[in-house]
Design a protein around this motif. Structure first.
Motif, PDB file in Angstrom:
ATOM      1  N   LEU A   1      44.232  30.425 116.070  1.00 33.24           N
ATOM      2  CA  LEU A   1      44.033  29.304 116.988  1.00 33.24           C
ATOM      3  C   LEU A   1      42.590  28.840 117.049  1.00 33.24           C
TER       4      LEU A   1
ATOM      5  N   GLU B   1      50.071  34.333 125.727  1.00 32.89           N
ATOM      6  CA  GLU B   1      49.489  32.984 125.719  1.00 32.89           C
ATOM      7  C   GLU B   1      49.436  32.424 124.293  1.00 32.89           C
ATOM      8  N   THR B   2      49.085  33.291 123.355  1.00 33.05           N
ATOM      9  CA  THR B   2      49.008  32.873 121.958  1.00 33.05           C
ATOM     10  C   THR B   2      50.404  32.571 121.419  1.00 33.05           C
TER      11      THR B   2
ATOM     12  N   ARG C   1      51.488  29.220 122.724  1.00 27.02           N
ATOM     13  CA  ARG C   1      50.815  28.099 122.058  1.00 27.02           C
ATOM     14  C   ARG C   1      51.389  27.857 120.659  1.00 27.02           C
TER      15      ARG C   1
ATOM     16  N   CYS D   1      53.519  24.321 119.701  1.00 21.76           N
ATOM     17  CA  CYS D   1      52.794  23.372 118.861  1.00 21.76           C
ATOM     18  C   CYS D   1      53.781  22.432 118.166  1.00 21.76           C
TER      19      CYS D   1
END
Length: 91
Positions: A80, A49-50, A53, A57
């Motif tokens: 984050l 998930e990180t 993201r 971005c």
């Protein structure tokens, strides 16, 4: 006399805008990969998930900030932290 503008063929057209948008996207993608490479080199695990993201971005200012912080964080999720994110539309 200062000349303001680009020397892009077809300047001011949709072609130039598309080119510049692609260029900004490429710069953001490069910054995102830099963040992930630093974390990997430091042996820091990045959750899917990180990773998603970071890669998705679009803000170069945020990615630049994360790139700088990637050298000092102890966990990827610290990047984050909303207290440190600087999300500005700079594309």
């Amino acid at each position: 006399m200062d000349v303001v503008g680009s020397y892009f063929p077809g300047r001011g057209t949709l072609i130039e805008l598309t080119f510049r948008d692609g260029q900004a996207h490429g710069e953001a993608a490069g910054l995102a990969e830099g963040v992930l490479r630093i974390l990997a080199h430091r042996g820091i695990t990045v959750r899917p998930e990180t990773r998603h993201r970071i890669r998705e971005c679009p803000y170069r200012s945020t990615l630049s900030h994360w790139l700088d912080r990637a050298f000092t964080v102890s966990q990827a999720d610290e990047l984050l932290d909303e207290l440190f994110a600087v999300e500005e539309p700079d594309r």
